[in-house]
Design a protein around this motif. Structure first.
Motif, PDB file in Angstrom:
ATOM      1  N   ASP A 127       1.004  -1.404  -0.098  1.00 52.66           N
ATOM      2  CA  ASP A 127       0.094  -0.056  -0.012  1.00 52.66           C
ATOM      3  C   ASP A 127       1.060   1.309   0.042  1.00 52.66           C
ATOM      4  O   ASP A 127       1.865   1.099   0.588  1.00 52.66           O
ATOM      5  N   PRO A 128       0.539   2.501  -0.659  1.00 55.60           N
ATOM      6  CA  PRO A 128       1.174   3.792  -0.620  1.00 55.60           C
ATOM      7  C   PRO A 128       0.924   4.063   0.713  1.00 55.60           C
ATOM      8  O   PRO A 128       0.278   3.899   1.596  1.00 55.60           O
ATOM      9  N   LEU A 129       2.103   5.034   1.171  1.00 49.76           N
ATOM     10  CA  LEU A 129       1.973   5.575   2.379  1.00 49.76           C
ATOM     11  C   LEU A 129       1.698   7.153   2.186  1.00 49.76           C
ATOM     12  O   LEU A 129       2.177   7.868   1.123  1.00 49.76           O
ATOM     13  N   ARG A 130       0.406   7.341   2.776  1.00 56.66           N
ATOM     14  CA  ARG A 130      -0.174   8.761   2.719  1.00 56.66           C
ATOM     15  C   ARG A 130       0.579   9.668   3.746  1.00 56.66           C
ATOM     16  O   ARG A 130       0.492   9.334   5.029  1.00 56.66           O
ATOM     17  N   LEU A 131       1.134  10.701   3.250  1.00 59.69           N
ATOM     18  CA  LEU A 131       1.696  11.776   4.332  1.00 59.69           C
ATOM     19  C   LEU A 131       0.753  12.997   4.534  1.00 59.69           C
ATOM     20  O   LEU A 131       0.410  13.627   3.513  1.00 59.69           O
ATOM     21  N   ARG A 132       0.690  13.339   5.802  1.00 64.25           N
ATOM     22  CA  ARG A 132      -0.229  14.469   6.023  1.00 64.25           C
ATOM     23  C   ARG A 132       0.224  15.297   6.966  1.00 64.25           C
ATOM     24  O   ARG A 132       0.750  15.143   8.245  1.00 64.25           O
ATOM     25  N   GLU A 133       0.681  16.614   6.645  1.00 58.85           N
ATOM     26  CA  GLU A 133       1.123  17.493   7.657  1.00 58.85           C
ATOM     27  C   GLU A 133      -0.175  17.975   8.553  1.00 58.85           C
ATOM     28  O   GLU A 133      -1.044  18.806   7.947  1.00 58.85           O
ATOM     29  N   PHE A 182       3.504  15.491  11.383  1.00 62.63           N
ATOM     30  CA  PHE A 182       3.113  14.785  10.376  1.00 62.63           C
ATOM     31  C   PHE A 182       2.258  13.411  10.839  1.00 62.63           C
ATOM     32  O   PHE A 182       3.004  12.796  11.696  1.00 62.63           O
ATOM     33  N   ALA A 183       1.457  13.057   9.937  1.00 64.23           N
ATOM     34  CA  ALA A 183       0.732  11.548  10.032  1.00 64.23           C
ATOM     35  C   ALA A 183       1.008  10.942   9.123  1.00 64.23           C
ATOM     36  O   ALA A 183       0.979  11.571   7.702  1.00 64.23           O
ATOM     37  N   VAL A 184       1.237   9.647   9.130  1.00 63.61           N
ATOM     38  CA  VAL A 184       1.551   8.724   8.110  1.00 63.61           C
ATOM     39  C   VAL A 184       0.508   7.590   8.084  1.00 63.61           C
ATOM     40  O   VAL A 184       0.313   7.136   9.274  1.00 63.61           O
ATOM     41  N   LYS A 185      -0.251   7.310   7.067  1.00 57.15           N
ATOM     42  CA  LYS A 185      -1.332   6.185   6.723  1.00 57.15           C
ATOM     43  C   LYS A 185      -0.126   4.900   6.757  1.00 57.15           C
ATOM     44  O   LYS A 185       0.160   4.601   5.772  1.00 57.15           O
ATOM     45  N   GLY A 186       0.217   4.407   7.796  1.00 57.71           N
ATOM     46  CA  GLY A 186       1.019   3.134   7.987  1.00 57.71           C
ATOM     47  C   GLY A 186       1.554   2.986   9.257  1.00 57.71           C
ATOM     48  O   GLY A 186       1.035   3.321  10.059  1.00 57.71           O
ATOM     49  N   THR A 187       2.495   2.048   9.484  1.00 64.64           N
ATOM     50  CA  THR A 187       3.151   1.524  10.530  1.00 64.64           C
ATOM     51  C   THR A 187       4.209   2.460  11.358  1.00 64.64           C
ATOM     52  O   THR A 187       4.732   3.375  10.609  1.00 64.64           O
ATOM     53  N   PRO A 188       4.366   2.173  12.402  1.00 66.05           N
ATOM     54  CA  PRO A 188       5.455   2.783  13.164  1.00 66.05           C
ATOM     55  C   PRO A 188       6.753   2.810  12.689  1.00 66.05           C
ATOM     56  O   PRO A 188       7.472   3.929  12.429  1.00 66.05           O
ATOM     57  N   ASP A 236       7.112   2.445   9.231  1.00 68.09           N
ATOM     58  CA  ASP A 236       6.978   3.242   8.037  1.00 68.09           C
ATOM     59  C   ASP A 236       7.234   4.850   8.392  1.00 68.09           C
ATOM     60  O   ASP A 236       7.808   5.452   7.816  1.00 68.09           O
ATOM     61  N   CYS A 237       6.869   5.055   9.678  1.00 67.96           N
ATOM     62  CA  CYS A 237       6.940   6.510  10.086  1.00 67.96           C
ATOM     63  C   CYS A 237       8.507   7.024  10.338  1.00 67.96           C
ATOM     64  O   CYS A 237       8.787   7.948  10.116  1.00 67.96           O
ATOM     65  N   VAL A 238       9.154   6.172  10.858  1.00 68.61           N
ATOM     66  CA  VAL A 238      10.739   6.266  10.995  1.00 68.61           C
ATOM     67  C   VAL A 238      11.178   6.356   9.800  1.00 68.61           C
ATOM     68  O   VAL A 238      12.200   7.290   9.549  1.00 68.61           O
ATOM     69  N   ILE A 239      11.048   5.675   8.874  1.00 65.40           N
ATOM     70  CA  ILE A 239      11.532   5.687   7.477  1.00 65.40           C
ATOM     71  C   ILE A 239      11.090   7.087   6.802  1.00 65.40           C
ATOM     72  O   ILE A 239      12.150   7.702   6.034  1.00 65.40           O
ATOM     73  N   MET A 240      10.029   7.171   6.821  1.00 65.25           N
ATOM     74  CA  MET A 240       9.337   8.463   6.278  1.00 65.25           C
ATOM     75  C   MET A 240      10.049   9.678   6.930  1.00 65.25           C
ATOM     76  O   MET A 240      10.467  10.806   6.258  1.00 65.25           O
ATOM     77  N   GLY A 241      10.301   9.683   8.117  1.00 63.44           N
ATOM     78  CA  GLY A 241      11.043  10.941   8.839  1.00 63.44           C
ATOM     79  C   GLY A 241      12.262  11.051   8.729  1.00 63.44           C
ATOM     80  O   GLY A 241      12.687  12.036   8.245  1.00 63.44           O
TER      81      GLY A 241
END
Length: 254
Positions: free
Chosen positions: A50-56, A62-68, A70-75
């Motif tokens: 699934d794609p990661l949806r990022l919302r400021e 930021f909120a990420v539609k994903g797992t913790p 995913d959040c660390v990688i996104m950050g």
């Protein structure tokens, strides 16, 4: 010092606010990247299909539609890619992450992912009991975590090691001390399936864990520390290899 905060309880969890207060006692450079919804129990899972949806949601929030994870990688790899974080704080989790909890915990997994990326990382959890489940003692973590984190960082965190910290279910001034503890082992009889029926009479099930069972915890363990109103500090390694058994197997297959 730049700090990346995440959790597994979601972007609106009160424990995330507690973690931000802890981080701001250490630095002004704080970034929050947390899941859109509760991700408790997802462990170290990645969103690969699934794609990661990022919302400021606010300044450096930021909120990420994903797992913790995913959040660390996104950050680390996207939001803060031009200047990587020096520290990852995951939590403050609502409920302890001790004993076998570390296997399932998204909170611990986020700290583990930070460690995988070469960032010093801490998992922070606030224990609660039946009487305090609606209002965990967040102030205990807020009060004690900053100095504890400083002291661990000053000691030097080894490569490929994360630090799992659990705060006991008591008021800040009731904390009896700090225990550097091993990972404990829970009574597996506390694990059960709660069988129910829906409105059409079809069965469904909830996986449930009893919250008790730490009175007889092994001395020196994280569970025993919490039972004694002590903060448990447990270093966890990324390398899961059991070296003694590996040596035995090498003899078997030599």
């Amino acid at each position: 010092m730049r700090i990346l905060i995440t959790n597994d309880d979601g972007i609106h969890a009160p424990g995330l606010d507690a973690c931000e207060k802890i981080a701001r006692a250490l630095t002004d450079d704080v970034w929050i990247v947390a899941p859109e919804t509760d991700q408790s129990g997802v462990s170290h899972s990645l969103s690969l299909n699934d794609p990661l949806r990022l919302r400021e949601v606010g300044d450096k929030h930021f909120a990420v539609k994903g797992t913790p994870t995913d959040c660390v990688i996104m950050g680390a790899r996207h939001i803060m890619k031009d200047l990587m974080p020096d520290l990852v704080l995951s939590g403050v989790n609502r409920g302890r992450n001790a004993a076998e909890d570390v296997i399932y915990s998204g909170t611990v997994a986020a700290a583990m992912e930070g460690t995988v990326l070469g960032i010093k990382s801490f998992a922070l959890s606030q224990a609660y009991a039946f009487a305090t489940r609606g209002h965990p003692n967040w102030e205990t973590a807020i009060t004690h975590a900053p100095d504890l984190i400083r002291r661990v960082l000053d000691a030097g965190v080894p490569k490929d090691v994360l630090v799992n910290i659990n705060f006991p279910d008591c008021k800040p001034d009731e904390v009896a001390g700090i225990s550097v503890a091993v990972q404990g082992k829970r009574d597996q009889e506390l694990l059960r399936l709660d069988a129910r029926h829906d409105g059409r009479g079809n069965p469904y099930y909830w996986i449930a864990f009893g919250r008790g069972g730490i009175a007889g915890a092994k001395a020196g363990s994280d569970l025993a520390a919490l039972n004694e109103n002590r903060i448990s500090v447990t270093p966890l390694r990324l390398d899961l290899t059991d070296e003694p058994f590996m040596t035995k197997l090498a003899e078997v297959f030599n």
